[in-house]
Design an enzyme around this catalytic site. Structure first.
Site, PDB file in Angstrom:
ATOM      1  N   SER A 136     104.905 144.149   6.731  1.00 25.84           N
ATOM      2  CA  SER A 136     104.699 142.740   7.060  1.00 25.84           C
ATOM      3  C   SER A 136     103.377 142.220   6.515  1.00 25.84           C
ATOM      4  O   SER A 136     102.391 142.960   6.409  1.00 25.84           O
ATOM      5  CB  SER A 136     104.710 142.561   8.586  1.00 25.84           C
ATOM      6  OG  SER A 136     104.295 141.258   8.961  1.00 25.84           O
ATOM      7  N   TYR A 160     104.755 135.974   4.270  1.00 26.43           N
ATOM      8  CA  TYR A 160     104.614 134.643   4.852  1.00 26.43           C
ATOM      9  C   TYR A 160     103.863 133.777   3.846  1.00 26.43           C
ATOM     10  O   TYR A 160     102.887 134.229   3.236  1.00 26.43           O
ATOM     11  CB  TYR A 160     103.797 134.688   6.147  1.00 26.43           C
ATOM     12  CG  TYR A 160     104.510 135.280   7.329  1.00 26.43           C
ATOM     13  CD1 TYR A 160     105.679 134.710   7.818  1.00 26.43           C
ATOM     14  CD2 TYR A 160     104.009 136.406   7.972  1.00 26.43           C
ATOM     15  CE1 TYR A 160     106.331 135.246   8.921  1.00 26.43           C
ATOM     16  CE2 TYR A 160     104.648 136.949   9.076  1.00 26.43           C
ATOM     17  CZ  TYR A 160     105.816 136.367   9.541  1.00 26.43           C
ATOM     18  OH  TYR A 160     106.459 136.903  10.621  1.00 26.43           O
ATOM     19  N   THR A 186     109.984 135.043   3.718  1.00 24.79           N
ATOM     20  CA  THR A 186     110.424 134.714   5.076  1.00 24.79           C
ATOM     21  C   THR A 186     110.362 133.214   5.325  1.00 24.79           C
ATOM     22  O   THR A 186     109.337 132.584   5.091  1.00 24.79           O
ATOM     23  CB  THR A 186     109.565 135.475   6.106  1.00 24.79           C
ATOM     24  OG1 THR A 186     109.735 136.877   5.872  1.00 24.79           O
ATOM     25  CG2 THR A 186     109.982 135.150   7.520  1.00 24.79           C
ATOM     26  N   LYS A 276     114.566 135.964   3.745  1.00 27.27           N
ATOM     27  CA  LYS A 276     114.773 136.486   5.093  1.00 27.27           C
ATOM     28  C   LYS A 276     114.672 135.368   6.119  1.00 27.27           C
ATOM     29  O   LYS A 276     113.694 134.618   6.132  1.00 27.27           O
ATOM     30  CB  LYS A 276     113.735 137.570   5.396  1.00 27.27           C
ATOM     31  CG  LYS A 276     113.960 138.293   6.707  1.00 27.27           C
ATOM     32  CD  LYS A 276     112.960 139.427   6.880  1.00 27.27           C
ATOM     33  CE  LYS A 276     113.265 140.249   8.129  1.00 27.27           C
ATOM     34  NZ  LYS A 276     113.161 139.460   9.365  1.00 27.27           N
ATOM     35  N   HIS A 300     114.898 136.304  13.327  1.00 31.56           N
ATOM     36  CA  HIS A 300     113.556 136.858  13.560  1.00 31.56           C
ATOM     37  C   HIS A 300     113.515 137.659  14.850  1.00 31.56           C
ATOM     38  O   HIS A 300     112.530 137.621  15.611  1.00 31.56           O
ATOM     39  CB  HIS A 300     112.511 135.743  13.596  1.00 31.56           C
ATOM     40  CG  HIS A 300     111.164 136.152  13.068  1.00 31.56           C
ATOM     41  ND1 HIS A 300     110.778 135.897  11.775  1.00 31.56           N
ATOM     42  CD2 HIS A 300     110.116 136.795  13.656  1.00 31.56           C
ATOM     43  CE1 HIS A 300     109.553 136.357  11.589  1.00 31.56           C
ATOM     44  NE2 HIS A 300     109.129 136.911  12.719  1.00 31.56           N
ATOM     45  N   THR A 332     118.510 141.832  13.686  1.00 29.36           N
ATOM     46  CA  THR A 332     118.451 141.293  15.047  1.00 29.36           C
ATOM     47  C   THR A 332     119.546 141.908  15.907  1.00 29.36           C
ATOM     48  O   THR A 332     120.735 141.657  15.708  1.00 29.36           O
ATOM     49  CB  THR A 332     118.545 139.761  15.106  1.00 29.36           C
ATOM     50  OG1 THR A 332     117.545 139.160  14.296  1.00 29.36           O
ATOM     51  CG2 THR A 332     118.358 139.277  16.547  1.00 29.36           C
TER      52      THR A 332
END
Length: 412
Positions: A136, A160, A186, A276, A300, A332
């Site tokens: 991440s 991000y 994302t 994503k 998410h 998820t």
């Protein structure tokens, strides 16, 4: 009449075999975990409440998460009989590379907060299992650190788009230079979701000592010992960008993100690009027209918009619309290898796990992540054998019926 006799001790001993005790506590603890929910129970006992709830919780009423998990439980399998499946091959290929399972570890933020081995444990376990690992933007191990932990495996980077775009561009260049093969752009975080457990726990990064946290820490001294005797918890890839943790979090969420940002990142990134956070068919169709390599149907982990669409429910329609044009992943709610089987049968090329991996991490560090992957693999193989499927390619929609609890009312 039944003939009876006095018990003979030697005969009783022949019938009873006492298991040798396993002395190492971690090994015994993990061996006793037979499901991901068992690992979750261990993680809850061993981790302070604020850190556990940050992992376990979701946005607002946590409906998105509970519905996603329920959707996988509401699956009816249709096995094929008299189809030998003594040997099951779970290997597959997606996004240009091989994988031992149709599974990757999803990106998670603040991972060293849960257990100090953090992304290093996840990346090395993924490499050993032969599946991809995703770092991440808000990870607590650097891009270069993950590469060192998983030098020969497949590493992915989740991006991000920050308010300061140059930060995102530099992270993209660093991931490419480190040999990461896929970038997850994302799109479901224009603002942060309302994670009420964190607010109620007074959660902060780094954790701040209050009377409540001290009381909660008393039965968990090992967590605090690890936390206080290991390197500072920080966003490793962002540590040189300046600003407090709160400022970096705020900068990571940007409601102005647009398709124009995707165009820039595509120019910078030499590998595969996956979008994503796709949550409807129309967006999937537009992305297919733009020529991206893949999408991940995801809300998410239920941590952004509560009452969001259920990714697993979206899967069949999205596959029908764009499955020939791009590769589709889903995340998820995956808590069982059978969930992976159901997703692949309905057309997903791969699945991703976040919480399931973190439960293992909290339960036992690297060994706990290994146990997570062992459990999921065992469940996946057993389910495939019971369905009569020897390979991933043999899984098909006819194997799965999605039972419905939530049926939309007709729009008036």
């Amino acid at each position: 009449m039944v003939q009876r006799q006095f018990p003979r001790p030697l005969e009783i001993l022949d019938l009873m075999k006492f298991k040798k005790p396993e002395l190492p506590g971690k090994k015994r603890r993990l061996a006793q975990a037979l499901t991901i929910y068992d690992l979750r129970d261990i993680a809850k006992r061993r981790t302070p409440k604020a850190a556990f709830d940050y992992t376990d919780g979701a946005a607002e009423g946590e409906l998105s998460l509970s519905r996603a998990r329920q959707a996988f439980e509401d699956v009816e399998f249709s096995p094929r009989i008299l189809r030998p499946a003594a040997d099951v091959d779970t290997s597959t290929t997606f996004l240009g590379g091989p994988s031992a399972l149709p599974l990757a570890i999803a990106p998670t933020g603040f991972t060293r907060l849960m257990q100090t081995e953090g992304e290093t444990a996840g990346a090395s376990a993924a490499g050993a299992a032969g599946i991809p690992f995703t770092l991440s933007t808000l990870g607590t191990t650097s891009i270069e650190g993950v590469k060192a932990a998983n030098p020969d495996g497949r590493n992915w980077f989740q991006l991000y788009v920050m308010r300061d775009r140059e930060i995102s561009y530099e992270l993209t260049r660093r991931a490419a230079a480190a040999g990461f093969d896929t970038l997850h752009f994302t799109v479901d975080t224009p603002v942060a979701g309302a994670r009420l457990r964190d607010k109620r726990n007074g959660f902060s990064i780094p954790p701040q000592l209050t009377l409540g946290t001290v009381i909660n820490a008393i039965p968990r001294p090992w967590w605090w010992f690890d936390f206080l005797t290991t390197p500072k918890l920080e966003f490793a890839s962002l540590s040189s960008t300046g600003g407090t943790v709160g400022e970096l979090l705020d900068a990571a969420m940007d409601p102005t993100i647009s398709f124009a940002d995707l165009d820039v990142i595509r120019e910078l990134w030499p590998g595969k690009i996956v979008i994503k956070g796709v949550q409807n068919v129309e967006d999937a169709r537009k992305l297919a027209d733009l020529g991206v390599e893949g999408i991940v149907l995801s809300n998410h982990g239920g941590r952004q918009l509560d009452r969001a669409p259920i990714p697993f429910h979206l899967l069949p329609e999205v596959v029908r619309e764009v499955g020939k044009d791009l590769e589709i992943g889903v995340d998820t709610g995956i808590m069982n290898g059978a969930d992976i089987v159901a997703s692949v049968a309905l057309g997903a090329k791969f699945t991703m796990i976040g919480r399931a991996y973190l439960y293992g991490l909290m339960a036992g560090g690297r060994a706990g992540v290994d146990r997570t992957l062992q459990i999921l693999t065992t469940e996946l193989v057993r389910t495939m054998k019971l369905l009569g499927a020897s390979t991933i390619a043999e899984l098909e929609p006819a194997h799965v019926t999605q039972l419905q609890r939530l049926i939309p009312r007709a729009r008036g």
